[in-house]
Design an enzyme around this catalytic site. Structure first.
Site, short mmCIF file in Angstrom:
data_model
loop_
_atom_site.label_atom_id
_atom_site.label_comp_id
_atom_site.label_asym_id
_atom_site.label_seq_id
_atom_site.Cartn_x
_atom_site.Cartn_y
_atom_site.Cartn_z
N GLN A 1 -10.26 2.27 -2.24
CA GLN A 1 -9.35 2.64 -3.33
C GLN A 1 -10.02 3.57 -4.33
O GLN A 1 -9.34 4.34 -5.02
CB GLN A 1 -8.83 1.39 -4.04
N SER B 1 -15.01 -0.15 -2.18
CA SER B 1 -13.56 -0.11 -1.97
C SER B 1 -13.11 1.30 -1.65
O SER B 1 -13.48 2.26 -2.35
CB SER B 1 -12.81 -0.60 -3.22
N GLU C 1 -8.68 -7.11 4.66
CA GLU C 1 -7.66 -7.94 4.03
C GLU C 1 -7.13 -9.02 4.96
O GLU C 1 -6.49 -9.98 4.52
CB GLU C 1 -6.50 -7.07 3.52
N SER D 1 0.82 -1.21 0.00
CA SER D 1 0.00 0.00 0.00
C SER D 1 0.86 1.26 0.00
O SER D 1 0.57 2.22 -0.72
CB SER D 1 -0.93 0.00 1.22
N ARG E 1 -14.14 -13.70 -1.79
CA ARG E 1 -13.39 -14.33 -0.69
C ARG E 1 -14.30 -14.99 0.34
O ARG E 1 -13.92 -16.01 0.94
CB ARG E 1 -12.47 -13.30 -0.03
#
Length: 433
Positions: A177, A175, A319, A33, A350
């Protein structure tokens, strides 16, 4: 230089089982990151920058490659120190995002500053990862982006060399991001940007705080005092030296090994003030039966001889879910994880993958829309599919410490963030380097 972005052949791997408590001091690579953000900020700066201790892995090489394709000058032949020299961004260019969320979400806003057409595509699974909100935000800023009707990859950004900037509204619940990508490029927009999130909570809040912290370190004026609103003023970013600290999420499977085996694992070189969510991890591991200390020797986790179940909202550290799930299957009481619906859109779904693969080994897992319930019972060895997902491989390796015969279909997928993972893991378990 080894090209980690080249096509990779899956390699089966049997997770080693520990016969004794592990005791290891491991020098792990730098944070993915931090490396990704430092590369982007350095490419947009007014002068050269260096990255000390960066992560060399598939994701970061893809990030470097994408920036190089748009004209940034990078020297990454030295594993310990990378040099970035900014250069006017231009097209035509093509960016291979692989399966890297950072590349597919950080570089389209950067490409909007390029003069020319920049195309993006990646691995097949990358085409189903959420990009629509980012594309909509770029459209709102006046950037032309051509995408399929799904708003996903492959896409093309048709830059004109400048972006006016302004205020946009985005649903970033899939997200963090999506916000970080806009903020990182915003100082170069004529009017900066104001990003307003509307929707369910943004996950992985520590990563957004990391973005803001690094922007300020590069000289940007950022206001994040209003919840779900981020304002970045236009201005020059300064070239600087970035010290990349070890990767916390990459260290977690090794720390988990200390809990499973009742051993001790130390990662040296950890700063006392970290940009990563160390305190949150400390709370989680303590609840599961571990002890964490930060000293001049590094960040150390010790097992206490037992692994306990855990009930936790993991929305800010999602994560960690695969490794914590592996720990939970070996615990002495049930666990329940919530707040992780967004990880269904990561390298794979996931939640479903963890339920399926650990269920095949005998675990009792129930998935919900946004989480997992795990009721421990004896596990057995058998095949474990990773879905080309490095964190699924980490989870299988942790379970394999206590369960002989867990056979991963692909351990090479760990090269996404840690190419030497199989060797480091085996050395830790056997005590032989």
């Amino acid at each position: 230089m080894e090209n980690l972005t080249a096509a990779r052949l899956p390699r089966p791997w049997t997770a080693p089982t520990a016969s004794d408590p592990v005791s290891a001091t491991l020098r792990l690579p730098g944070s993915k990151s931090l490396t990704a953000r430092a590369l982007v900020l350095s490419s947009l700066a007014s002068g050269p920058s260096t990255l000390a201790g960066p992560l060399r892995a598939r994701d970061t090489e893809l990030m470097a490659g994408g920036l190089q394709a748009m004209g940034t000058h990078l020297s990454i032949s030295d594993d310990e120190r990378w040099l970035v020299r900014p250069h006017p961004l231009v097209g035509p260019a093509h960016v291979d995002v692989g399966l890297a969320g950072t590349v597919m979400r950080f570089l389209p806003p950067v490409a909007s500053l390029a003069d020319g057409r920049v195309t993006f595509d990646g691995d097949p699974q990358a085409r189903v990862r959420p990009l629509g909100p980012l594309v909509g935000a770029l459209h709102g800023l006046g950037v032309r982006v051509d995408t399929p009707p799904t708003g996903s990859l492959p896409l093309a950004v048709l830059g004109t060399g400048r972006v006016t900037g302004g205020e946009i509204v985005i649903d970033a619940s899939a997200s963090s991001q999506l916000v970080s990508g806009l903020l990182l490029a915003a100082p170069r927009f004529d009017r900066g940007v104001v990003v307003r999130h509307v929707g369910p909570p943004v996950p992985s809040a520590p990563h957004l705080r990391m973005t803001v912290r690094m922007l300020r370190a590069a000289g940007a004026a950022v206001d994040d005092t209003t919840p779900d609103v981020w304002s970045v003023e236009p201005g020059q970013l300064a070239g600087r030296g970035w010290e990349i600290e070890p990767d916390l999420s990459g260290a977690v499977p090794f720390f988990a090994a200390a809990l499973v085996t009742g051993g001790e694992v130390t990662v040296p070189g950890w700063p006392h003030s970290s940009a990563q969510p160390v305190e949150r991890l400390r709370t989680l591991l303590q609840a599961m039966g571990g002890e964490m200390t930060l000293s001049t020797a590094g960040l150390t986790v010790r097992g206490t001889g037992a692994v306990h179940g855990l009930t936790a909202d993991l929305s800010d550290v999602s994560e960690l879910t695969p490794v914590l799930t592996a720990l939970a299957t070996l615990a002495d009481s049930p666990s329940r994880f919530t707040g992780i619906a967004h990880i269904r859109g990561h390298e794979t779904d996931r939640i479903a993958a963890l339920a399926r693969e650990f269920g095949a080994l005998g675990a009792d897992l129930t998935e919900s829309h946004d989480g997992l319930e795990i009721r421990p019972r004896p596990l057995r060895g058998g095949p474990f599919e990773t879905y080309h997902d490095h964190r699924m491989a980490h989870a299988a390796a942790v379970a394999g410490l206590a369960v002989p015969g867990i056979e991963l279909d692909d351990v090479v997928c760990t090269s996404k963030t840690m190419p030497k993972f199989p060797a480091l893991w085996s050395a830790m378990v056997t005590g032989k380097s």
